[in-house]
Design a protein around this motif. Structure first.
Motif, PDB file in Angstrom:
ATOM      1  N   ASN A 153       0.657  -1.221   0.738  1.00 54.17           N
ATOM      2  CA  ASN A 153       0.418  -0.256   0.413  1.00 54.17           C
ATOM      3  C   ASN A 153       0.633   1.356  -0.277  1.00 54.17           C
ATOM      4  N   THR A 154      -0.111   2.713  -0.172  1.00 59.84           N
ATOM      5  CA  THR A 154       0.907   3.637   0.138  1.00 59.84           C
ATOM      6  C   THR A 154       1.800   3.349   1.769  1.00 59.84           C
ATOM      7  N   PRO A 155       1.784   4.338   2.166  1.00 63.64           N
ATOM      8  CA  PRO A 155       3.162   3.977   3.235  1.00 63.64           C
ATOM      9  C   PRO A 155       1.753   5.224   4.192  1.00 63.64           C
ATOM     10  N   GLY A 156       1.367   5.032   5.171  1.00 67.05           N
ATOM     11  CA  GLY A 156       1.054   5.157   6.409  1.00 67.05           C
ATOM     12  C   GLY A 156       1.671   4.490   7.852  1.00 67.05           C
ATOM     13  N   ARG A 157       0.076   5.107   8.768  1.00 62.72           N
ATOM     14  CA  ARG A 157       0.188   4.337  10.749  1.00 62.72           C
ATOM     15  C   ARG A 157       0.213   2.609  10.415  1.00 62.72           C
ATOM     16  N   THR A 217      -4.622   3.002  10.147  1.00 57.57           N
ATOM     17  CA  THR A 217      -4.678   3.433   8.711  1.00 57.57           C
ATOM     18  C   THR A 217      -5.310   2.043   7.612  1.00 57.57           C
ATOM     19  N   TYR A 218      -4.598   0.414   8.124  1.00 56.32           N
ATOM     20  CA  TYR A 218      -3.672  -0.360   7.225  1.00 56.32           C
ATOM     21  C   TYR A 218      -5.677  -0.787   7.089  1.00 56.32           C
ATOM     22  N   GLU A 219      -5.408  -1.341   5.734  1.00 56.99           N
ATOM     23  CA  GLU A 219      -7.124  -2.357   5.489  1.00 56.99           C
ATOM     24  C   GLU A 219      -7.139  -4.527   5.854  1.00 56.99           C
ATOM     25  N   VAL A 220      -7.078  -4.930   6.748  1.00 56.82           N
ATOM     26  CA  VAL A 220      -6.592  -5.878   7.404  1.00 56.82           C
ATOM     27  C   VAL A 220      -6.417  -6.728   5.833  1.00 56.82           C
ATOM     28  N   ALA A 221      -7.463  -6.456   4.565  1.00 63.18           N
ATOM     29  CA  ALA A 221      -6.898  -7.336   3.506  1.00 63.18           C
ATOM     30  C   ALA A 221      -5.365  -7.163   2.729  1.00 63.18           C
ATOM     31  N   SER A 269      10.234   0.680  10.727  1.00 64.29           N
ATOM     32  CA  SER A 269       9.184   1.452   9.138  1.00 64.29           C
ATOM     33  C   SER A 269       8.318   2.309   9.855  1.00 64.29           C
ATOM     34  N   ALA A 270       8.516   2.502  11.287  1.00 66.22           N
ATOM     35  CA  ALA A 270       7.175   2.946  11.815  1.00 66.22           C
ATOM     36  C   ALA A 270       6.792   4.632  10.907  1.00 66.22           C
ATOM     37  N   GLY A 271       5.382   4.822  10.228  1.00 65.92           N
ATOM     38  CA  GLY A 271       4.650   5.356   9.466  1.00 65.92           C
ATOM     39  C   GLY A 271       4.682   5.276   7.990  1.00 65.92           C
ATOM     40  N   GLU A 272       5.069   4.485   8.385  1.00 66.74           N
ATOM     41  CA  GLU A 272       5.279   3.942   6.757  1.00 66.74           C
ATOM     42  C   GLU A 272       4.552   3.196   6.359  1.00 66.74           C
ATOM     43  N   TRP A 273       5.751   1.283   6.149  1.00 67.56           N
ATOM     44  CA  TRP A 273       5.155  -0.026   6.113  1.00 67.56           C
ATOM     45  C   TRP A 273       5.693  -0.889   7.277  1.00 67.56           C
ATOM     46  N   VAL A 274       4.951  -0.937   8.837  1.00 68.34           N
ATOM     47  CA  VAL A 274       5.215  -1.516  10.082  1.00 68.34           C
ATOM     48  C   VAL A 274       5.147  -2.953   9.778  1.00 68.34           C
ATOM     49  N   HIS A 275       3.365  -3.160   8.522  1.00 67.21           N
ATOM     50  CA  HIS A 275       3.449  -4.805   8.508  1.00 67.21           C
ATOM     51  C   HIS A 275       4.495  -5.257   7.888  1.00 67.21           C
TER      52      HIS A 275
END
Length: 246
Positions: free
Chosen positions: A90-94, A97-101, A148-154
């Motif tokens: 996804n585009t980066p984010g906290r 803000t991410y969808e589980v899919a 990768s805080a604030g971008e792609w923690v997952h």
């Protein structure tokens, strides 16, 4: 020597395929999107006098992974694997803000994909299954350490899982002629950043790197080829940082 490189059509994967062909490997270039870039990488490998195939497969699909390794067998027994295919999702984010899919798909590709490819490789390489041995290199990320805080923690979490998988599998197959290591690239100059919606990411983070610049894909490829080669014959379960000191 037959090498399978997942996600081999662009960036670090393409650099690994090209350098491996220079070093004497026949190369299987795995891809999941349009065939053109993968076919171009395979053509460059053939320019080095090696055999090469471009094979489409979704590494998160058990059937696709089996078909990938069956196709690779057309070049001879698989003796090396580089698990490079990965997505940020996804585009980066906290995280909140991410969808589980998105998170599930990221783990399907980045973790389940590595598991499936490692399993198929071990079943072909290990002396336990009648193989002659081989080497596996998993591509992790320094994000596994930084978070990768604030971008792609997952994404960072998925790469930490790759590190653990590398160490555990290495112990399981060390006595069966199979070495398993990982390379953790830092910031690297590829098209990933722009594709993820961050065209200025390299310029933003390069000053934070002690060496003062982003890495080049070939610099990651050199580390990978070392870990595949007999020069690292007593190395397994290692995770090698290639991040300019960060």
């Amino acid at each position: 020597m037959t090498l399978v490189v997942t996600g081999g059509s662009r960036g670090i994967g393409a650099a690994i395929c090209s350098l491996a062909a220079e070093r004497g490997y026949d190369v299987v270039v795995n891809y999941s999107g349009e065939p053109g870039p993968a076919e171009a990488v395979a053509a460059r490998a053939r320019d080095h006098g090696r055999r090469a195939l471009a094979v489409r497969a979704d590494v998160s699909s058990e059937d696709d992974v089996r078909a990938l390794f069956d196709a690779a067998a057309r070049l001879g027994p698989v003796t090396a694997l580089v698990n490079n295919a990965a997505i940020v999702g996804n585009t980066p984010g906290r995280l909140d803000t991410y969808e589980v899919a998105v998170v599930r798909r990221t783990f399907d590709v980045n973790v389940t994909g590595v598991f499936l490819c490692c399993r198929e490789a071990v079943r072909r390489m290990s002396t336990r299954y009648g193989g002659d041995g081989g080497a596996i290199v998993n591509i992790s990320s320094t994000a596994a350490r930084t978070g990768s805080a604030g971008e792609w923690v997952h994404y960072a979490a998925s790469k930490a899982a790759v590190d653990t998988l590398t160490f555990g599998l290495a112990q399981e197959v060390a006595g069966e002629g199979v070495r398993v290591n990982a390379v953790r690239p830092g910031l690297v100059d590829t098209g990933l950043h722009a594709a993820a919606g961050l065209p200025g990411r390299l310029a933003k983070y390069a000053p934070q790197i002690p060496m003062g610049r982003a890495g080049e894909p070939v610099e990651i490829a050199e580390a990978v080829l070392f870990l595949l080669s007999p020069a690292s014959s007593f190395t397994t379960g290692a995770v090698l940082d290639v991040g300019g000191g960060r």
